[in-house]
Design an enzyme around this catalytic site. Structure first.
Site, mmCIF file in Angstrom:
data_model
loop_
_atom_site.group_PDB
_atom_site.id
_atom_site.type_symbol
_atom_site.label_atom_id
_atom_site.label_comp_id
_atom_site.label_asym_id
_atom_site.label_seq_id
_atom_site.Cartn_x
_atom_site.Cartn_y
_atom_site.Cartn_z
ATOM 1 N N GLU A 107 -2.253 6.608 -4.777
ATOM 2 C CA GLU A 107 -1.225 7.648 -4.681
ATOM 3 C C GLU A 107 -1.472 8.828 -5.621
ATOM 4 O O GLU A 107 -1.057 9.955 -5.326
ATOM 5 C CB GLU A 107 0.164 7.064 -5.018
ATOM 6 C CG GLU A 107 0.772 6.189 -3.938
ATOM 7 C CD GLU A 107 0.369 4.729 -4.033
ATOM 8 O OE1 GLU A 107 -0.629 4.423 -4.721
ATOM 9 O OE2 GLU A 107 1.039 3.883 -3.426
ATOM 10 N N ALA B 193 2.157 4.611 3.095
ATOM 11 C CA ALA B 193 3.272 5.398 3.630
ATOM 12 C C ALA B 193 2.735 6.469 4.578
ATOM 13 O O ALA B 193 1.568 6.868 4.478
ATOM 14 C CB ALA B 193 4.027 6.047 2.486
ATOM 15 N N GLU C 279 1.535 -2.215 -1.826
ATOM 16 C CA GLU C 279 2.806 -2.516 -2.506
ATOM 17 C C GLU C 279 3.651 -3.490 -1.685
ATOM 18 O O GLU C 279 4.340 -4.347 -2.233
ATOM 19 C CB GLU C 279 3.567 -1.209 -2.762
ATOM 20 C CG GLU C 279 2.889 -0.362 -3.837
ATOM 21 C CD GLU C 279 3.612 0.952 -4.078
ATOM 22 O OE1 GLU C 279 3.508 1.819 -3.197
ATOM 23 O OE2 GLU C 279 4.280 1.084 -5.107
ATOM 24 N N GLY D 30 1.397 2.256 -0.261
ATOM 25 C CA GLY D 30 2.584 1.488 0.132
ATOM 26 C C GLY D 30 2.223 0.204 0.845
ATOM 27 O O GLY D 30 2.972 -0.786 0.793
#
Ligand SMILES: NC(=O)c1ccc[n+]([C@@H]2O[C@H](COP(=O)([O-])OP(=O)(O)OC[C@H]3O[C@@H](n4cnc5c(N)ncnc54)[C@H](O)[C@@H]3O)[C@@H](O)[C@H]2O)c1
Length: 752
Positions: free
Chosen positions: A133, A65, A113, A110
C-alpha cells in the site's frame, strides 16, 4: 460488467468453502466486502459448518482493494474503513470455528489483510504475498499494520511494508506468514490441505491459534526505542523532502499499536492514519499514476492471436542495444546480436554479461541464447520475428541498415527502430515497397533499457496494426509499460522533454548559471533522479548533439543554438561512456564526481562577460520544467499522444519524474500552483528563443473549465514551490499571486 459473487459450499466433512470472485484479480470492492461480510456471518451461524475455508475464484486469492474506487470513495466517507470492513474481518478472527485462507496467485494489500484475519493460512509455492500500500501513498488500512507484526515480528513486518516487498510461499512459510505449503501449485491440492488443516483444529481445538490482534508471542524482545531509531528518522526525512506521509504513518501505527499493548487500539490508530494518508496530495498523485499506467493503450486494442516474439535480432550493441538484448534474454527470449566488427561485438557481449550478472542470473545459461554476427546473415536474420535497430542516431546510417534488413529478413518479421528522435517515415524511405514499410515501427526504449519500465511504440504513416501488436506483445513479455504514440521528430516523450535540455544549456551558456546548480535544483527540489546535465552525460553528449540536430531541423523556432556541446566534444568529453562529460567518472564508471576544474574554463569561455544571473533554485527548476509542460501540451494538441495521463506515465517511467508528484502534467496542473501561475511565470521568462505559448494557453483553458481534476485549494505539503509563491521571487516582470483564488482568477481570465 464486473460480476462480484460469493458462493458457499457445505461439504459432508463439515468444511464450509466460501469462494469470492471478482474477475480478473478478485479486487475487494466495497460491494464485494459487503457480500463477504454477509456470507461469513451466515456460515459462522450455520450449524452445518464446523470449519471455514476461504478461497478466491479465478485461480487467485485477491490483489487487494479496488483501487479504481479510491479517488471517488476515499474522502467521501470518513468512516469507510470501520463501517464496512471491520465486521467481516472481526467475524473471521472471532469465529469459534477455525478459519483457513487458501493462498494462490496473489494475496496483496487488502487481500493479504483478509487472509491475516483468518486463523491459519495455506499457500502454494509461487503465490505472491505482500502489503504494498505504501507505493500508493497509503498504509495498510484493514489491520495489516497490527496483524503482520504480531505474526512475523515487528522488524520483518516493517521491512515488508516499507519496501512494499512481495514474497513467495516458500519465504512466507519460513517467516511464519503461512502455516503450510502445498508442494505444487494446484488448486485441488491447496483446498485439500486447507480443509485437512481446518479439520485437524476441529479435532483438537488446542491447535487453534489465538486471534492475531491479541497475540504477542511473536513480537519478540524488541526494544521499541531501537525500532523508532531505525525507521523513524528516514521516514520523517522523506515526509519533509517529498510530502509523502505514508512511511512515517506506517512506522507510527506499528510502534504505537505495539506500545498501546493491544492490536485493537493500534487498529484505531491505523484507521486514523490511513485516512490522513488517503487525503494527502502524494497519495492522490501516486494513485493517479497507478491507474493511468494501466490504461495507456486503451486507444489501441491488442490482438489476442499475436504471439510474443521469441527470436529477436538487435542491431547495434552499444549502450542501448546491449540493454535491450539483456532485457530480452533475461525474460527467456533468443537474441541475434549484430555489430560492425569483432571488437565491437565482443564489447557488446561483455556489456550484456555485466548486466546479466548484476541481475543474479547465470550468464552461462543465457549465453546459449545469443548468437553474435557482424553480417546481415540470412541464415540468422531469416529466423527472427522482430528486429530492433539500436545503431547510431543518423538518418543515412539507419536508412542503410533498414534497406539491408528488408532484404535479409522474412516477410513476417517486424522491423523496429529504437531511434530517439528521427521521423520514422524518413528511415522507411529506403525500404522498397509500401507493403514492406508496414513492417516498420518505432520501439523506443529509455536508458538504461534493461531498467527503465517504459516502451514508447511509434506508429508511422504506413505502420501495420500487426507491427504494433508484435511490439505490444514484446512489451508484455519483458514487462515494460507501453504507450502507443504518433510519429514526429522526438515522438511524444523525447519531444516533450526536448525543451529541458534546451533551457538547461541556455541557462548555462547564456545566463552563466552553473550546470551543477541547475542539476541540484532539479534533483533536490523536484526530486528528478538526475538533472539535465547528468542526464546528458548518461545519454552521451554525441547522442545529444545528434538529437539536437534533428530537433533543429524539425522545430527551428524553439531551438536554442550554442557551442557548449561542441566544445565539450572537442575535448573528448562525451559523457559517462568516455569517463568525462559535465562530470567526471571513476574508471569503472560507477562513481560520479564534480569536475569544476575542467568545466569552469569551458563555461567562462562561453559567457565572456562573466555576468552570472542570480536565479533561485526554485526559479531554475520551474524554468526547466514549465517549457516541458508547454511542449507536452503541443504533443497532445497534435494528437501525437492520446491523453495527458499517458504523458504523466511517460514522464514517470521514462524520465523518472517523481510518481509522488503524479507525473509532469498532473504536477503542473494540480501541485505547482495552478495553471494560471504557470502561464504567468512562463510569459515572464521572456526566453528569446521560445516564442509564444499557444499550447499552454489551451492547457489553462481546459483546467479553468474544470475538465481536469483539481485538488482543493490548501497549503501544499510538497515543498519546492512554496518558496516562490510570494512575489519575492518574481522573475523579470512575471509576478505570481501568492493566493490560490487569485491564481484561479487568472486561469478564468484565459478561459474566457
Ligand atoms: N543513449 C540513450 O540514452 C538512448 C535512449 C533511447 C534511444 N537511443 C537511440 O538508440 C540508438 C543507439 O544509441 P546508443 O546510445 O546505444 O549508441 P552507442 O553509440 O552506444 O551504440 C551504437 C552501437 O551501434 C553500433 N553500430 C553502428 N552501426 C551499426 C551497424 N550498421 N550494424 C550494427 N551495429 C552498428 C556501433 O558499433 C555501436 O556499438 C540511437 O539511435 C539512439 O538515438 C539512445
Amino acid at each position: 460488467m464486473v460480476s462480484e459473487t460469493v458462493s458457499v459450499q457445505y461439504k459432508p466433512d463439515g468444511v464450509a468453502l466460501i469462494t469470492f470472485s471478482s474477475p480478473p484479480v478478485n479486487a475487494l470492492s466495497v460491494n464485494l466486502r459487503r457480500l463477504l461480510a454477509l456470507n461469513i456471518a451466515n456460515v459462522v451461524a450455520d450449524r452445518r459448518a464446523k470449519a471455514i475455508v476461504l478461497c478466491g475464484g479465478n485461480g487467485t486469492f485477491s490483489a487487494g482493494a479496488d483501487v479504481s474506487e479510491f479517488p471517488e470513495k476515499l474522502g467521501k466517507s470518513e468512516n469507510l474503513i470501520t463501517l464496512d470492513t471491520e465486521p467481516f474481518q472481526s467475524l473471521l478472527e472471532s469465529s469459534p470455528k477455525p478459519t483457513v485462507a487458501c493462498l494462490s496467485g496473489t494475496a496483496l494489500g487488502g487481500g493479504l489483510e483478509l487472509a491475516l484475519a483468518c486463523h491459519l493460512r495455506v499457500a502454494v509455492p509461487d503465490v505472491k504475498l505482500g502489503l504494498p500500500e505504501l507505493k500508493l501513498g497509503l498504509i495498510p488500512g484493514l489491520g495489516g499494520t497490527q496483524r503482520l507484526p504480531r505474526l512475523i515480528g515487528v522488524e520483518p513486518a516493517l521491512d515488508m511494508m516499507i519496501h512494499s516487498r512481495i514474497i513467495d510461499g516458500t519465504e512466507a512459510l519460513k517467516c511464519g506468514l503461512v502455516d503450510r505449503l502445498v508442494p505444487v501449485s494446484s488448486h485441488e491440492a491447496l483446498l485439500a490441505e486447507a480443509s485437512a488443516l481446518a479439520l485437524e483444529v476441529v479435532a483438537d481445538p488446542r491447535k487453534k491459534p489465538p486471534a492475531l490482534l491479541t497475540r504477542t508471542d511473536r513480537l519478540g524482545h524488541m526494544d521499541i526505542q531501537e525500532i523508532r531509531a531505525k525507521y523513524l528518522p528516514r521516514a520523517v526525512e522523506i515526509r519533509q523532502r517529498t510530502g509523502q506521509i505514508q512511511f512515517e504513518s506506517c512506522v507510527r501505527a506499528v510502534v504505537e499499536g505495539v506500545q498501546c499493548g493491544g492490536g485493537h487500539a493500534g487498529w484505531q490508530l491505523e484507521a486514523t492514519l490511513f485516512r490522513q494518508c488517503a487525503a494527502s496530495d502524494a497519495s492522490h498523485a501516486l494513485i493517479h499514476v497507478f491507474l493511468a499506467s494501466r490504461k495507456t493503450v486503451t486507444g489501441f486494442k491488442p490482438e489476442p492471436h499475436i504471439h510474443e516474439p521469441q527470436n529477436v535480432a538487435v542491431v547495434g550493441g552499444g549502450l542501448m542495444g546491449s540493454g535491450i538484448a539483456a532485457c530480452i534474454l533475461l525474460h527467456g527470449g533468443r537474441v541475434v546480436l549484430k555489430e560492425v566488427n569483432d571488437g565491437a561485438l565482443a564489447a557488446a557481449l561483455s556489456r550484456i554479461e555485466a548486466i546479466v550478472s548484476r541481475s543474479n542470473s547465470s550468464f552461462e545459461d543465457i549465453k546459449k541464447r545469443i548468437e553474435g554476427t557482424t553480417e546481415y546473415d540470412r541464415r540468422l536474420f531469416g529466423q527472427v520475428d522482430l528486429v530492433i535497430e539500436a545503431a547510431v542516431e543518423n538518418v543515412q546510417a539507419k536508412q542503410e541498415i533498414f534497406r539491408a534488413l528488408a532484404e535479409c529478413t522474412g516477410p513476417h518479421c517486424i522491423l523496429a527502430t529504437n531511434t530517439s528522435t528521427i521521423n520514422l517515415d524518413l528511415i522507411g524511405e529506403t525500404i522498397a515497397t509500401v507493403h514492406q514499410q508496414g513492417r516498420l515501427v518505432g520501439a523506443h526504449f529509455f536508458s538504461p533499457a534493461h531498467v527503465m519500465p517504459l516502451l514508447e511504440i511509434v506508429r508511422a504513416k504506413r505502420t501495420s496494426v500487426r507491427a504494433i501488436n508484435v511490439v505490444l506483445a514484446l512489451a508484455k513479455r519483458i514487462r515494460k509499460t507501453p504507450i502507443v504514440v504518433g510519429n514526429c521528430a522526438g515522438f511524444a516523450v523525447n519531444r516533450m522533454y526536448f525543451p529541458q535540455t534546451q533551457v538547461a544549456f541556455f541557462l548555462a551558456e547564456r545566463l552563466g548559471v552553473h550546470p551543477y546548480v541547475i542539476d541540484r535544483a532539479c534533483e533536490e527540489l523536484i526530486g528528478l533522479p538526475m538533472g539535465p546535465f547528468r542526464l546528458a552525460d548518461l545519454v552521451g553528449l554525441d547522442i545529444c548533439e545528434s538529437v539536437n540536430r534533428v530537433f533543429s531541423m524539425s522545430y527551428p523556432e524553439r531551438v536554442c543554438s550554442g557551442t557548449m556541446l561542441t566544445k565539450m566534444m572537442e575535448m573528448g568529453r562525451k559523457g559517462q561512456k568516455t569517463g568525462a562529460g559535465f562530470y567526471k567518472y571513476s574508471t569503472d564508471r560507477k562513481k560520479r564526481m564534480e569536475d569544476s576544474e575542467a568545466l569552469d574554463p569551458i563555461l567562462a569561455s562561453l559567457a565572456p562577460s562573466g555576468a552570472r544571473e542570480s536565479l533561485s533554485p526554485p526559479e531554475l527548476a520551474q524554468m526547466i520544467l514549465f517549457p516541458v509542460a508547454n511542449e507536452a501540451m503541443r504533443v497532445l494538441e497534435e494528437h501525437i499522444a492520446e491523453k495527458s495521463s499517458d504523458l504523466d506515465v511517460a514522464s514517470v517511467l521514462g524520465y523518472g519524474f517523481p510518481a509522488y508528484r503524479g507525473g509532469l502534467l498532473y504536477w503542473a496542473q494540480n501541485i505547482a500552483g495552478g495553471p494560471g501561475l504557470i502561464l504567468e511565470r512562463f510569459d515572464g521568462m521572456e526566453l528569446a528563443f521560445w516564442g509564444s505559448v499557444p499550447a499552454l494557453r489551451t492547457f489553462v483553458r481546459s483546467a479553468a473549465s474544470g475538465s481536469e481534476r483539481k485538488l482543493a485549494p490548501r497549503a501544499s505539503v510538497t515543498p519546492p514551490f512554496g518558496a516562490w509563491q510570494g512575489g519575492r521571487h518574481c522573475l523579470r516582470g512575471g509576478c505570481s499571486d501568492p493566493n490560490w483564488e487569485g491564481r484561479s482568477r487568472i486561469a478564468q481570465r484565459y478561459a474566457s
